[in-house]
Design an enzyme around this catalytic site. Structure first.
Site, mmCIF file in Angstrom:
data_model
loop_
_atom_site.group_PDB
_atom_site.id
_atom_site.type_symbol
_atom_site.label_atom_id
_atom_site.label_comp_id
_atom_site.label_asym_id
_atom_site.label_seq_id
_atom_site.Cartn_x
_atom_site.Cartn_y
_atom_site.Cartn_z
ATOM 1 N N HIS A 1 7.136 47.114 25.909
ATOM 2 C CA HIS A 1 7.218 46.189 24.775
ATOM 3 C C HIS A 1 8.039 44.948 25.104
ATOM 4 O O HIS A 1 8.974 45.006 25.887
ATOM 5 C CB HIS A 1 7.873 46.878 23.570
ATOM 6 C CG HIS A 1 7.177 48.119 23.138
ATOM 7 N ND1 HIS A 1 7.850 49.194 22.608
ATOM 8 C CD2 HIS A 1 5.863 48.460 23.142
ATOM 9 C CE1 HIS A 1 6.977 50.152 22.309
ATOM 10 N NE2 HIS A 1 5.774 49.732 22.627
ATOM 11 N N LYS B 1 18.258 43.091 25.529
ATOM 12 C CA LYS B 1 18.602 44.425 25.023
ATOM 13 C C LYS B 1 19.683 45.045 25.898
ATOM 14 O O LYS B 1 19.658 44.907 27.122
ATOM 15 C CB LYS B 1 17.379 45.351 25.058
ATOM 16 C CG LYS B 1 16.233 44.914 24.187
ATOM 17 C CD LYS B 1 15.042 45.859 24.339
ATOM 18 C CE LYS B 1 13.877 45.410 23.475
ATOM 19 N NZ LYS B 1 12.705 46.278 23.658
ATOM 20 N N TYR C 1 20.074 50.854 21.110
ATOM 21 C CA TYR C 1 20.093 49.568 21.800
ATOM 22 C C TYR C 1 20.516 48.442 20.881
ATOM 23 O O TYR C 1 20.246 48.446 19.692
ATOM 24 C CB TYR C 1 18.751 49.266 22.456
ATOM 25 C CG TYR C 1 17.529 49.353 21.579
ATOM 26 C CD1 TYR C 1 16.884 48.211 21.144
ATOM 27 C CD2 TYR C 1 16.993 50.587 21.212
ATOM 28 C CE1 TYR C 1 15.740 48.284 20.359
ATOM 29 C CE2 TYR C 1 15.855 50.669 20.427
ATOM 30 C CZ TYR C 1 15.241 49.509 20.009
ATOM 31 O OH TYR C 1 14.129 49.580 19.227
ATOM 32 N N ASP D 1 0.256 51.382 22.086
ATOM 33 C CA ASP D 1 0.630 51.321 23.499
ATOM 34 C C ASP D 1 -0.543 51.655 24.412
ATOM 35 O O ASP D 1 -0.678 51.072 25.494
ATOM 36 C CB ASP D 1 1.812 52.248 23.789
ATOM 37 C CG ASP D 1 3.117 51.731 23.199
ATOM 38 O OD1 ASP D 1 3.163 50.565 22.760
ATOM 39 O OD2 ASP D 1 4.096 52.501 23.177
#
Length: 187
Positions: free
Chosen positions: A61, A71, A131, A170
């Protein structure tokens, strides 16, 4: 904390100092001044957390500019193989990836800057993954790349016969060569 830049510029492994005794442990998971001394300023605005079961594969992603996200990721409980794929046009490492095992035991963290696709595979019974991000999630800017793109050739360390559980989104993501990306490599 120990900050180690990986072979792909901008991606860092961070290993905290863990102080453990019979009562448990203590560690600093994030310290802004120390982080900025090693990596530079990143204005984290949100913390996210997910819980996944064994065999779950999330990714790859990313979000397009101007909502791209840096991140700082870690696993609180369990074990994952975490990946960052360089998707910066003109980068000498374009299409290459970094894979790092993150776990509740090793307490490693991975910093993934803008211009990378991110994904992880759960290798334990469950995994709690957290995260920090520096931009909000915006569905219209969200994009993905196939986790099994042969041009990238990711070794997810999936044991023969194990089931991979991933989302339909996905599974339908394009390969890197067909993906929409708007990141330029900056030296």
């Amino acid at each position: 904390m120990i900050y180690t830049e990986t072979e792909i510029s901008g991606v860092w492994v961070i290993e905290p100092n863990v102080f453990a005794d019979v009562r448990g442990y203590f560690m600093e998971a994030y310290k802004k001044t120390e982080f900025e001394q090693h990596i530079g300023p990143v204005d984290f605005i949100q913390d996210n957390e997910s819980c996944s079961t064994q065999g779950v594969l999330r990714g790859l992603h990313y979000q397009l500019e101007p909502y791209a996200q840096s991140k700082l990721v870690r696993v609180i409980q369990g074990r994952v193989l975490d990946l960052a794929v360089d998707i910066r046009k003109g980068s000498p490492t374009f299409g290459k990836y970094i894979a790092v095992e993150l776990s509740g035991e090793n307490k490693r963290q991975l910093f993934i800057p803008k211009g990378f696709a991110h994904g992880f595979y759960v290798m334990s019974e469950t995994a709690v993954f957290t995260y920090k991000v520096d931009n909000p999630y915006t569905p219209i800017h969200e994009r993905g790349i196939r986790f099994d793109d042969p041009a990238i050739g990711i070794d997810w360390h999936i044991m023969q016969g194990n089931v991979v559980n991933t989302s339909e989104k996905d599974r339908q993501a394009p390969v890197l060569g067909d993906a929409e990306i708007n990141f330029e490599y900056k030296k």
